[in-house]
Enzyme design. Structure first.
Site, PDB file in Angstrom:
ATOM      1  N   HIS A 156      92.332   0.935  46.342  1.00  0.00           N
ATOM      2  CA  HIS A 156      93.475   1.763  46.787  1.00  0.00           C
ATOM      3  C   HIS A 156      93.323   3.208  46.312  1.00  0.00           C
ATOM      4  CE1 HIS A 156      95.583  -2.103  47.556  1.00  0.00           C
ATOM      5  NE2 HIS A 156      94.984  -2.469  46.416  1.00  0.00           N
ATOM      6  N   SER A 277      83.106  30.204  53.473  1.00  0.00           N
ATOM      7  CA  SER A 277      84.275  30.508  54.288  1.00  0.00           C
ATOM      8  C   SER A 277      84.189  31.952  54.738  1.00  0.00           C
ATOM      9  CB  SER A 277      85.542  30.284  53.456  1.00  0.00           C
ATOM     10  OG  SER A 277      86.607  31.057  53.978  1.00  0.00           O
ATOM     11  N   LYS A 283      84.684  30.024  48.366  1.00  0.00           N
ATOM     12  CA  LYS A 283      84.566  28.668  48.912  1.00  0.00           C
ATOM     13  C   LYS A 283      83.133  28.181  49.081  1.00  0.00           C
ATOM     14  CE  LYS A 283      87.321  26.205  50.276  1.00  0.00           C
ATOM     15  NZ  LYS A 283      88.142  26.135  51.486  1.00  0.00           N
ATOM     16  N   GLU A 290      81.581  16.319  56.176  1.00  0.00           N
ATOM     17  CA  GLU A 290      82.750  16.364  57.070  1.00  0.00           C
ATOM     18  C   GLU A 290      82.335  16.154  58.518  1.00  0.00           C
ATOM     19  OE1 GLU A 290      85.862  19.531  55.970  1.00  0.00           O
ATOM     20  OE2 GLU A 290      84.089  20.119  54.868  1.00  0.00           O
ATOM     21  N   TYR A 317      73.692  -4.572  90.677  1.00  0.00           N
ATOM     22  CA  TYR A 317      73.729  -3.157  90.329  1.00  0.00           C
ATOM     23  C   TYR A 317      74.869  -2.449  91.052  1.00  0.00           C
ATOM     24  CZ  TYR A 317      72.552   1.737  89.746  1.00  0.00           C
ATOM     25  OH  TYR A 317      72.619   3.071  89.438  1.00  0.00           O
TER      26      TYR A 317
HETATM   27  N1  ARG Z   1      69.776   6.774  88.790  1.00  0.00           N
HETATM   28  C1  ARG Z   1      70.102   5.389  88.843  1.00  0.00           C
HETATM   29  C2  ARG Z   1      70.705   4.941  87.522  1.00  0.00           C
HETATM   30  O1  ARG Z   1      70.519   5.603  86.593  1.00  0.00           O
HETATM   31  C3  ARG Z   1      68.879   4.563  89.102  1.00  0.00           C
HETATM   32  C4  ARG Z   1      69.147   3.319  89.866  1.00  0.00           C
HETATM   33  C5  ARG Z   1      69.660   3.645  91.217  1.00  0.00           C
HETATM   34  N2  ARG Z   1      69.706   2.524  92.083  1.00  0.00           N
HETATM   35  C6  ARG Z   1      70.378   2.583  93.229  1.00  0.00           C
HETATM   36  N3  ARG Z   1      70.341   1.542  93.957  1.00  0.00           N
HETATM   37  N4  ARG Z   1      71.072   3.624  93.572  1.00  0.00           N
HETATM   38  O2  ARG Z   1      71.353   3.937  87.435  1.00  0.00           O
END
Ligand code: ARG
Length: 460
Positions: A156, A277, A283, A290, A317
């Site tokens: 503490h 400072s 200072k 920090e 993706y």
């Molecule tokens: N520039 C894209 C990324 O960083 C690469 C992959 C892109 N793929 C796509 N199907 N557009 O994710």
């Protein structure tokens, strides 16, 4: 209409789209991983009879030239190329002609970016672990000199029990060792090749994923392509690893800030790593610790950012995923410079052992020792011993003396069972050295801990 994917389009992309969509201005950082990935892919394609030997030679030479151009600063990174994958492939084709157009057979940018980014992250996990080892080694140098230097141990932020300064530093070594273990285990666990997953479903070409994995230093090949092209766990892991490490760094920094104040006066940071400072000439500010404390917040932001990007993404993706890189790059750079500067600040700081020891003479740090004495020597139950000790502390407050300096006659007045041998127990160094349980602060135990960390650093 200079886009690689422009076949199905009839109008050119707006320049606003280019700006918004492109990652090339930051993903170019992955150029080495990208070129190495392409070399491995092309080598495999040739071995599988998909490219001829001549085509492979052209591709290898062309990629070598691209690499030279990038490293000499000659390479032109164009926002209209969208990302580094297309920028490099386009330049390659400009240099070697039609053979360049075959490189992308059985590959997609989806597995390509997964390969590049994963390899970058694995490498950084390893490099940060190394930098942490260097920091630990510096802490060890300081700690070795202070296994008998008393410092108030606190809970503490109140004086609690006397410990030694090396023991205090060893606590941070324990944290940093866990951090190293985390970085290293992430590097190991995620060392799995995405190459050959293509866009999401694999490829009908006769690829050899084992071969490209081996060429790129991966330990194995990913199991499911749909997962592989959308997985960013490895990136979240390094962000978590860095966040936790920065949290540890921030705690140490907070102590350095306090310790370098007049109120504590336990350390003095070197001029090299302190600032002045603009208005107050006297200072000397601890800007380094920090800022380390402050930068920790920014790293957490990157972790929360990517967690949030990933939540709710359908397979596989999605372009959202492109937002995975900047936070990681920033966190990695922050980690690297933070480790370097903290190491230097520790190396060059002055430890004011006398002030640490004088600070132990206030706050009745040996109160627990009196209670322990009553239990051990007088067979008094701990709870009662705690109460008696509380009265002794109150007496000390009344007299304005620390328990460790109180005359025996006062203690005897509080409870006549207290023998004169108590005086030895109340000494601060005795108190510290009495804590001989495993992992305790006694100098002998602290030395064991330092030996443990030294062995760890030597790979034993
Ligand atoms: N520039 C894209 C990324 O960083 C690469 C992959 C892109 N793929 C796509 N199907 N557009 O994710």
């Amino acid at each position: 209409m200079d886009k690689m994917w422009s076949g199905r389009f009839s109008a050119s992309a707006s320049s606003l789209l280019d700006q918004f969509n492109a990652s090339i201005m930051y993903d170019r950082k992955l150029y080495k991983e990208d070129i190495e990935g392409s070399l491995a892919h092309a080598t495999m394609l040739e071995k599988q009879g998909i490219l001829t030997r001549e085509e492979l030679t052209l591709i290898k030479d062309g990629l070598a030239q691209v690499l030279t151009e990038i490293e000499s600063g000659e390479f032109e990174w164009k926002i209209s190329d969208e990302d580094l994958h297309m920028g490099i492939e386009k330049r390659l084709t400009a240099i070697i002609g039609d053979a360049g157009k075959k490189l992308h057979t059985a590959r997609s940018r989806n597995d390509q970016v997964a390969v590049d980014f994963r390899r970058f992250v694995i490498r950084k996990n390893r490099e940060i672990a190394e930098a942490l080892r260097a920091l630990m080694a510096e802490l060890l140098v300081v700690a070795k000199e202070h296994t008998t230097t008393l410092i108030p141990g606190m809970t503490h932020l109140q004086h609690a029990q006397p410990i030694n300064f090396a023991f205090h530093l060893a606590a941070y070594m324990a944290m940093f060792k866990r951090d190293i273990d985390r970085f290293e285990s992430s590097a190991k666990r995620n060392n799995i090749s995405p190459l050959g997953c293509a866009a999401l479903a694999g490829t009908p070409h006769n690829v050899d994923r084992e071969l490209t994995a081996e060429l790129l230093g991966f330990d194995s090949v990913s199991v499911n392509c749909l997962d592989t092209v959308s997985d960013r766990d490895f990136a979240l892991e390094i962000l978590f690893n860095i966040s936790t490490m920065m949290m540890h760094i921030s705690r140490l920094s907070e102590e350095l800030v306090m310790w370098s104040s007049y109120e504590f006066g336990f350390v003095e940071l070197s001029d090299e790593y302190s600032t002045g400072s603009s208005i107050m000439p006297q200072k000397k500010n601890p800007d380094v610790p920090e800022l380390l404390r402050g930068k920790t917040g920014r790293v957490y932001g990157s972790l929360m950012g990517l967690l949030t990007v990933m939540k709710g993404l359908p397979l596989a993706y999605n372009k959202d995923t492109q937002e995975d890189k900047e936070g990681v790059f920033d966190a990695v750079e922050t980690a690297e410079i933070s480790l370097e500067i903290l190491k230097e600040a520790i190396k060059t700081m002055e430890v004011k052992a006398n002030n640490m020891e004088s600070a132990c003479a206030i706050g009745h740090l040996s109160a627990t020792d009196l209670a322990d004495y009553l239990v051990e020597k007088c067979d008094i139950p701990f709870r009662e011993a705690h109460f008696i000790t509380g009265r002794a502390v109150a007496k000390g407050e009344e007299l304005g003396v620390d328990l460790s300096k109180m005359e025996y006659k006062y203690l005897k007045e509080i409870d006549e069972r207290i023998g004169e041998d108590v005086m030895e127990y109340l000494g601060l160094r005795h108190s510290m050295n009495a804590r001989t349980s495993q992992g305790g602060t006694a100098s002998s135990r602290t030395e064991e801990q330092l030996a443990y960390f030294e062995n760890f650093l030597q790979g034993k």
